[in-house]
Design a protein around this motif. Structure first.
Motif, PDB file in Angstrom:
ATOM      1  N   THR A  73       0.806  -1.195   0.084  1.00  0.00           N
ATOM      2  CA  THR A  73      -0.066   0.001  -0.160  1.00  0.00           C
ATOM      3  C   THR A  73       0.592   1.153   0.035  1.00  0.00           C
ATOM      4  N   SER A  74       1.734   1.318   1.069  1.00  0.00           N
ATOM      5  CA  SER A  74       2.627   2.461   0.924  1.00  0.00           C
ATOM      6  C   SER A  74       3.816   2.511  -0.282  1.00  0.00           C
ATOM      7  N   TYR A  75       4.672   1.563  -0.267  1.00  0.00           N
ATOM      8  CA  TYR A  75       5.779   1.921  -0.956  1.00  0.00           C
ATOM      9  C   TYR A  75       5.392   1.527  -2.559  1.00  0.00           C
ATOM     10  N   ALA A  76       4.847   0.479  -2.723  1.00  0.00           N
ATOM     11  CA  ALA A  76       4.313   0.067  -4.272  1.00  0.00           C
ATOM     12  C   ALA A  76       3.418   1.410  -4.652  1.00  0.00           C
ATOM     13  N   ARG A  77       2.261   1.741  -3.919  1.00  0.00           N
ATOM     14  CA  ARG A  77       1.454   2.674  -4.703  1.00  0.00           C
ATOM     15  C   ARG A  77       2.188   3.960  -4.864  1.00  0.00           C
ATOM     16  N   MET A  78       3.119   4.317  -4.242  1.00  0.00           N
ATOM     17  CA  MET A  78       3.840   5.352  -4.439  1.00  0.00           C
ATOM     18  C   MET A  78       5.142   5.418  -5.593  1.00  0.00           C
ATOM     19  N   ASN A  79       5.247   4.177  -5.904  1.00  0.00           N
ATOM     20  CA  ASN A  79       6.668   3.853  -7.024  1.00  0.00           C
ATOM     21  C   ASN A  79       6.418   3.163  -8.072  1.00  0.00           C
ATOM     22  N   LEU A  80       5.087   2.981  -8.261  1.00  0.00           N
ATOM     23  CA  LEU A  80       4.733   2.342  -9.501  1.00  0.00           C
ATOM     24  C   LEU A  80       3.616   2.827 -10.284  1.00  0.00           C
ATOM     25  N   GLY A  81       3.617   2.611 -11.325  1.00  0.00           N
ATOM     26  CA  GLY A  81       2.710   3.228 -12.622  1.00  0.00           C
ATOM     27  C   GLY A  81       2.614   2.293 -13.761  1.00  0.00           C
ATOM     28  N   PRO A  82       1.775   2.657 -14.641  1.00  0.00           N
ATOM     29  CA  PRO A  82       1.645   1.975 -15.840  1.00  0.00           C
ATOM     30  C   PRO A  82       2.963   1.555 -16.571  1.00  0.00           C
ATOM     31  N   GLY A  83       3.033   0.315 -16.792  1.00  0.00           N
ATOM     32  CA  GLY A  83       4.414  -0.065 -17.342  1.00  0.00           C
ATOM     33  C   GLY A  83       5.343  -0.713 -16.566  1.00  0.00           C
ATOM     34  N   ASP A  84       5.266  -0.426 -15.445  1.00  0.00           N
ATOM     35  CA  ASP A  84       5.764  -1.022 -14.276  1.00  0.00           C
ATOM     36  C   ASP A  84       5.468  -2.564 -14.174  1.00  0.00           C
ATOM     37  N   GLU A  85       6.455  -3.462 -13.526  1.00  0.00           N
ATOM     38  CA  GLU A  85       6.173  -4.819 -13.167  1.00  0.00           C
ATOM     39  C   GLU A  85       6.474  -5.256 -11.925  1.00  0.00           C
ATOM     40  N   ILE A  86       5.573  -6.192 -11.161  1.00  0.00           N
ATOM     41  CA  ILE A  86       5.556  -6.612  -9.908  1.00  0.00           C
ATOM     42  C   ILE A  86       5.719  -8.249 -10.182  1.00  0.00           C
ATOM     43  N   ILE A 124      -2.283 -11.613  -3.078  1.00  0.00           N
ATOM     44  CA  ILE A 124      -3.378 -10.360  -3.069  1.00  0.00           C
ATOM     45  C   ILE A 124      -2.928  -9.066  -3.086  1.00  0.00           C
ATOM     46  N   PRO A 125      -2.042  -8.601  -2.121  1.00  0.00           N
ATOM     47  CA  PRO A 125      -1.747  -7.281  -1.924  1.00  0.00           C
ATOM     48  C   PRO A 125      -1.143  -6.644  -3.365  1.00  0.00           C
ATOM     49  N   TRP A 126      -0.401  -7.785  -3.982  1.00  0.00           N
ATOM     50  CA  TRP A 126       0.179  -7.373  -5.221  1.00  0.00           C
ATOM     51  C   TRP A 126      -0.779  -7.354  -6.250  1.00  0.00           C
ATOM     52  N   GLN A 127      -1.750  -7.883  -6.412  1.00  0.00           N
ATOM     53  CA  GLN A 127      -2.945  -7.874  -7.344  1.00  0.00           C
ATOM     54  C   GLN A 127      -3.659  -6.497  -7.016  1.00  0.00           C
ATOM     55  N   GLN A 128      -3.771  -6.120  -5.814  1.00  0.00           N
ATOM     56  CA  GLN A 128      -4.506  -4.733  -5.457  1.00  0.00           C
ATOM     57  C   GLN A 128      -3.613  -3.716  -6.031  1.00  0.00           C
ATOM     58  N   ALA A 129      -2.256  -3.911  -5.731  1.00  0.00           N
ATOM     59  CA  ALA A 129      -1.384  -2.951  -6.054  1.00  0.00           C
ATOM     60  C   ALA A 129      -1.143  -2.563  -7.573  1.00  0.00           C
ATOM     61  N   ALA A 130      -1.246  -3.568  -8.326  1.00  0.00           N
ATOM     62  CA  ALA A 130      -1.119  -3.514  -9.675  1.00  0.00           C
ATOM     63  C   ALA A 130      -2.552  -2.937 -10.244  1.00  0.00           C
ATOM     64  N   MET A 131      -3.802  -3.237 -10.061  1.00  0.00           N
ATOM     65  CA  MET A 131      -4.762  -2.579 -10.196  1.00  0.00           C
ATOM     66  C   MET A 131      -4.647  -1.223  -9.854  1.00  0.00           C
ATOM     67  N   ALA A 132      -4.325  -0.883  -8.711  1.00  0.00           N
ATOM     68  CA  ALA A 132      -4.455   0.801  -8.248  1.00  0.00           C
ATOM     69  C   ALA A 132      -3.512   1.363  -8.971  1.00  0.00           C
ATOM     70  N   THR A 133      -2.462   0.725  -9.529  1.00  0.00           N
ATOM     71  CA  THR A 133      -1.394   1.707 -10.183  1.00  0.00           C
ATOM     72  C   THR A 133      -1.260   1.589 -11.695  1.00  0.00           C
ATOM     73  N   GLY A 134      -1.838   0.495 -12.184  1.00  0.00           N
ATOM     74  CA  GLY A 134      -1.720   0.049 -13.734  1.00  0.00           C
ATOM     75  C   GLY A 134      -0.407  -0.621 -13.875  1.00  0.00           C
ATOM     76  N   ALA A 135       0.219  -1.146 -12.927  1.00  0.00           N
ATOM     77  CA  ALA A 135       1.357  -1.955 -13.206  1.00  0.00           C
ATOM     78  C   ALA A 135       1.094  -3.249 -13.709  1.00  0.00           C
ATOM     79  N   THR A 136       1.928  -4.139 -14.001  1.00  0.00           N
ATOM     80  CA  THR A 136       1.445  -5.339 -14.561  1.00  0.00           C
ATOM     81  C   THR A 136       2.202  -6.568 -13.626  1.00  0.00           C
ATOM     82  N   LEU A 137       1.362  -7.622 -13.274  1.00  0.00           N
ATOM     83  CA  LEU A 137       1.778  -8.825 -12.413  1.00  0.00           C
ATOM     84  C   LEU A 137       2.365  -9.700 -13.321  1.00  0.00           C
ATOM     85  N   LYS A 138       3.667 -10.146 -13.084  1.00  0.00           N
ATOM     86  CA  LYS A 138       4.278 -11.234 -13.758  1.00  0.00           C
ATOM     87  C   LYS A 138       4.707 -12.597 -12.984  1.00  0.00           C
ATOM     88  N   TYR A 139       4.488 -13.743 -13.583  1.00  0.00           N
ATOM     89  CA  TYR A 139       4.767 -14.749 -12.830  1.00  0.00           C
ATOM     90  C   TYR A 139       6.069 -15.582 -13.117  1.00  0.00           C
TER      91      TYR A 139
END
Length: 406
Positions: A101-114, A126-141
């Motif tokens: 919530t704190s670090y990810a949402r301050m430092n991520l944006g569209p085009g970034d990856e988790i 789940i926290p990273w799913q939510q961070a990706a949805m909130a910031t436009g970042a992409t989740l990769k496995y």
């Protein structure tokens, strides 16, 4: 390591369940508590009960000394550079959510990856799913190998210059996989990313040196390492924590409050809003003392022998399917042919044997394993080969009960 003497320190292990001596094989869910921890929490409530940091009276001073003393013990336990890098939380889940919530949402944006992987507990997914949805970042496995391990070649191929966060468990709560955290951290740093490690199944069982591993964040829970429930830890590198904003606001975490704005205390207190988990932290400090008195190296050696013995014995059971790699932490996740794990756990419970059954908060991993649920026997410093033998006997009785499927 005198396991018989250790067992005497755990009152709950002295009882019978359903007419049988208790065999507790669910320590990955929560560990049992030794007298040393129970008495430390009891003494706080009997003798020192007060809020911390705020009062100048004797009880407040004693409570504060024990609370902050537990923080220093925790710092030493994982070899953090400073006690300011130790944030007390409700547990691993809260610690990971704080970062997401704190670090990810301050430092991520569209085009970034988790970057994560399919063996993760829901608390590190789940926290990273939510961070990706909130910031436009992409989740990769990162893909899993056939035995449920991570190959460093796959790790390096998945992490790119667009990766900003890598999140990985230290030890899988289902497969028992021990991940190469130090090497994964280097791969993340080589691409300019930070790494968070879910240490819920790591810190209770092995020595953790966050500086040697060079991880940016490390989260773990007290209740899995002989401490009370409701207390956990987020370690973070000071440079990162100082640039993060708190996500809970109120008393304790403030410096100055004006009518229209406020400023925050320094680390670690800016992340500990409200009355903290005082008794839990004191219990955590007592648990650390207990584990260090036994010796983390001794615990790891004992558990490795126990896991090897359990694997050997369980592989002799007809219809047994065991999941995960050969080299593993002290847990065995399995299914018995055509017996639902809930039914299996019920029969074992009738014999006084406690195991876990279900999806273990890892539904994507269950899908990867092509099953809906499994049973899990997990071991800790107080378990013995006799406990494993009782489990094997219980599995035989399960097969007798469901004899028509064998």
């Amino acid at each position: 390591m005198d396991v018989k003497a250790i067992r005497k320190q755990f009152p709950i292990l002295q009882q019978e369940v359903n007419g049988h001596p208790l065999v507790y094989l669910d320590s990955s869910a929560t560990s049992q508590k030794p007298l040393q921890v129970i008495e430390a929490v009891d003494a706080y409530y009997r003798e020192d009960n007060s809020n911390v940091h705020r009062g100048v009276h004797t009880l407040g001073s004693r409570a504060t000394e024990k609370y902050e003393g537990a923080r220093e013990k925790t710092r030493r336990f994982i070899n953090a550079n400073s006690s300011a890098e130790i944030i007390f939380t409700r547990g691993t889940t809260t610690a990971i959510n704080l970062v997401a919530t704190s670090y990810a949402r301050m430092n991520l944006g569209p085009g970034d990856e988790i970057v994560i992987n399919e063996m993760e507990h829901h608390s590190n997914l789940i926290p990273w799913q939510q961070a990706a949805m909130a910031t436009g970042a992409t989740l990769k496995y990162i893909p899993l190998q056939e035995d449920g391990t991570l190959a460093m070649e796959d790790v390096r191929n998945t992490i790119t210059s667009n990766t900003k966060i890598v999140a990985v468990t230290h030890v899988s709560n289902v497969l028992g996989t021990i991940n190469p955290v130090k090497e994964i951290a280097k791969a993340a740093h080589d691409q300019g990313a930070v790494i968070l490690v879910d240490g819920a199944q790591g810190a209770p069982h092995m020595k953790v040196d966050v500086q040697e591993l060079d991880v940016d964040f490390y989260a773990f829970s007290g209740h899995k390492m002989c401490a009370p429930t409701g207390i956990g830890v987020l370690y973070g590198k000071r440079s990162l924590l100082e640039n993060m904003e708190p996500i809970e606001f109120g008393g304790e975490m403030i410096d100055f409050v004006n009518l229209y704005d406020s400023t925050w205390k320094e680390l670690p207190w800016k992340f500990e809003g409200g009355t903290p988990i005082i008794a839990g932290a004191i219990g955590l400090g007592a648990a650390i003392d207990f584990l260090e008195d036994v010796g983390l190296d001794h615990i790891l050696e004992h558990e490795k022998k126990l896991a090897d013995y359990a694997m050997k014995q369980m592989n002799t059971v007809e219809g047994m399917e065991i999941y995960g790699p050969r080299e593993r932490a002290a847990l065995v996740t399995f299914n018995l042919k055509d017996v639902h794990p809930h039914d299996l756990a019920t029969v074992l419970d009738a014999e006084g044997i406690a195991v876990r059954a279900g999806h273990h908060c890892a539904q994507p991993l269950m899908k990867w394993l092509d099953t809906v649920a499994t049973a899990r026997a997990s071991f800790y410093l107080y378990n013995t080969e006799e406990d494993v033998d009782r489990l094997i006997e219980g599995l035989s009785k399960t097969k007798e009960y469901f004899g028509d499927v064998f």
